[in-house]
Write a protein that holds these residues in place. Structure first.
Motif, PDB file in Angstrom:
ATOM      1  N   THR A  29      33.066  45.139  39.510  1.00  0.00           N
ATOM      2  CA  THR A  29      34.392  44.478  37.916  1.00  0.00           C
ATOM      3  C   THR A  29      34.532  42.906  38.089  1.00  0.00           C
ATOM      4  O   THR A  29      33.752  42.314  39.370  1.00  0.00           O
ATOM      5  CB  THR A  29      36.021  45.373  38.221  1.00  0.00           C
ATOM      6  N   GLY A  30      34.912  42.187  37.825  1.00  0.00           N
ATOM      7  CA  GLY A  30      35.278  41.210  37.946  1.00  0.00           C
ATOM      8  C   GLY A  30      34.084  40.034  38.261  1.00  0.00           C
ATOM      9  O   GLY A  30      33.297  40.161  37.236  1.00  0.00           O
ATOM     10  N   GLU A  31      34.576  39.194  39.146  1.00  0.00           N
ATOM     11  CA  GLU A  31      32.473  38.125  38.982  1.00  0.00           C
ATOM     12  C   GLU A  31      31.704  39.141  39.249  1.00  0.00           C
ATOM     13  O   GLU A  31      30.447  38.713  38.671  1.00  0.00           O
ATOM     14  CB  GLU A  31      33.148  37.094  40.144  1.00  0.00           C
ATOM     15  N   TYR A  32      31.491  40.843  39.656  1.00  0.00           N
ATOM     16  CA  TYR A  32      30.600  41.768  39.870  1.00  0.00           C
ATOM     17  C   TYR A  32      30.584  42.038  38.214  1.00  0.00           C
ATOM     18  O   TYR A  32      29.745  43.466  38.619  1.00  0.00           O
ATOM     19  CB  TYR A  32      30.470  41.849  40.740  1.00  0.00           C
ATOM     20  N   ALA A  33      30.594  42.504  37.066  1.00  0.00           N
ATOM     21  CA  ALA A  33      30.689  43.207  36.036  1.00  0.00           C
ATOM     22  C   ALA A  33      29.693  43.292  35.534  1.00  0.00           C
ATOM     23  O   ALA A  33      28.431  42.030  35.753  1.00  0.00           O
ATOM     24  CB  ALA A  33      31.910  42.399  35.374  1.00  0.00           C
ATOM     25  N   ALA A  59      32.595  50.611  36.567  1.00  0.00           N
ATOM     26  CA  ALA A  59      34.340  49.976  37.438  1.00  0.00           C
ATOM     27  C   ALA A  59      34.734  50.702  38.602  1.00  0.00           C
ATOM     28  O   ALA A  59      35.051  50.330  39.367  1.00  0.00           O
ATOM     29  CB  ALA A  59      35.301  50.077  35.987  1.00  0.00           C
ATOM     30  N   THR A 118      32.462  31.527  43.244  1.00  0.00           N
ATOM     31  CA  THR A 118      34.018  32.649  43.132  1.00  0.00           C
ATOM     32  C   THR A 118      33.186  33.701  43.705  1.00  0.00           C
ATOM     33  O   THR A 118      34.481  35.066  43.524  1.00  0.00           O
ATOM     34  CB  THR A 118      34.357  32.330  41.624  1.00  0.00           C
ATOM     35  N   ARG A 119      32.301  34.346  43.706  1.00  0.00           N
ATOM     36  CA  ARG A 119      31.090  35.297  44.092  1.00  0.00           C
ATOM     37  C   ARG A 119      30.751  35.087  45.310  1.00  0.00           C
ATOM     38  O   ARG A 119      30.002  35.970  46.104  1.00  0.00           O
ATOM     39  CB  ARG A 119      29.901  35.315  43.446  1.00  0.00           C
ATOM     40  N   ALA A 154      40.005  34.325  45.874  1.00  0.00           N
ATOM     41  CA  ALA A 154      40.222  35.323  45.302  1.00  0.00           C
ATOM     42  C   ALA A 154      40.532  36.459  45.426  1.00  0.00           C
ATOM     43  O   ALA A 154      40.545  36.874  47.014  1.00  0.00           O
ATOM     44  CB  ALA A 154      39.018  34.835  44.171  1.00  0.00           C
ATOM     45  N   ILE A 184      37.106  42.395  44.968  1.00  0.00           N
ATOM     46  CA  ILE A 184      37.000  43.476  44.405  1.00  0.00           C
ATOM     47  C   ILE A 184      36.706  44.578  45.070  1.00  0.00           C
ATOM     48  O   ILE A 184      35.291  45.379  45.577  1.00  0.00           O
ATOM     49  CB  ILE A 184      35.573  42.932  43.672  1.00  0.00           C
ATOM     50  N   ASN A 188      27.431  40.552  34.115  1.00  0.00           N
ATOM     51  CA  ASN A 188      26.991  38.740  34.848  1.00  0.00           C
ATOM     52  C   ASN A 188      26.262  38.634  35.463  1.00  0.00           C
ATOM     53  O   ASN A 188      25.217  38.534  36.058  1.00  0.00           O
ATOM     54  CB  ASN A 188      28.628  38.514  36.380  1.00  0.00           C
TER      55      ASN A 188
END
Length: 217
Positions: free
Chosen positions: A31-35, A60, A95-96, A24, A27, A38
């Motif tokens: 953002t994304g997976e760590y927005a 962000a 994915t994290r 992936a 980041i 979540n």
């Protein structure tokens, strides 16, 4: 001979392109997976803090601010020494999984030494980042904190207090970045497009050779 080889080469390039090792995207910021959405906020004991204690407008760009409990719930740990704490955690999935880095700043608003403390959490275990030093001076990280998180882990941040009075600890996380662990045999869309272009170009070349009556055998 070439007539037989061309389809094999095209098929091989397509297979390599689609199933090449990939990962992936990295980041920068929450953002994304760590927005922020979540993450899960929790506080102990119940009512010691609220989700409003997490300031995320600049998430962000990699900055969030955590405010420790300061409402008197379990004041002085009800003489047990446990005090109160607020956590912000995320479950690590495939994915994290990868490497996390961040810098930090910590400002105490309680002059009592070691009353309010900032931590990061890994699988429920707190690691102290900063604590009251008896002044109201802001402490900052000398270098980024870097740690690896794996699938199945839990990661997060905590601000704890013994007295839960006299002012919240202010824990700022800055320049948060995440680099994922490469995933073997993942689908790589960029290489997949390259494979399709190769397939198309090879087909056009073969048709032209055939049209010009070039002997490919």
């Amino acid at each position: 001979m070439l007539k037989a080889v061309i389809p094999s080469l095209i098929g091989l390039s397509t297979t390599i392109a689609i199933f090449a090792p990939s990962s992936a995207l990295a980041i920068s910021g929450f953002t994304g997976e760590y927005a922020p959405g979540n993450f899960t906020f929790s506080t102990s004991p119940g009512g010691a803090g609220t989700v409003a204690d997490v300031d995320t407008p600049n998430a962000a760009t990699g900055t969030i601010i955590f405010y420790g409990p300061d409402n008197g719930v379990n004041s002085l740990g009800d003489l047990t020494g446990t005090g109160a704490q607020s956590d912000w955690t995320i479950n690590i999935t495939t994915t994290r999984a990868g490497n996390i880095t961040f810098t930090w700043a910590y400002t105490p608003f309680d002059s009592a030494i070691s009353d309010d403390t900032a931590y990061y959490l890994l699988n429920g275990t707190p690691t102290t980042i900063a604590t009251n030093d008896g002044t109201f001076n802001t402490q900052t990280s000398g270098s980024p904190i870097s740690l690896t998180v794996a699938n199945g882990d839990t990661f997060g941040f905590r601000v704890g207090t013994l007295s839960n009075t006299s002012g919240s600890g202010e824990f700022t996380v800055n320049t948060f970045d995440f680099t994922p662990t490469p995933v073997p045999f993942d689908v790589n869309s960029n290489l997949g497009l390259f494979a399709l272009a190769t397939l198309y170009g090879g087909h056009r070349w073969y048709k032209r050779c055939k049209f010009n009556r070039i002997n490919l055998d």
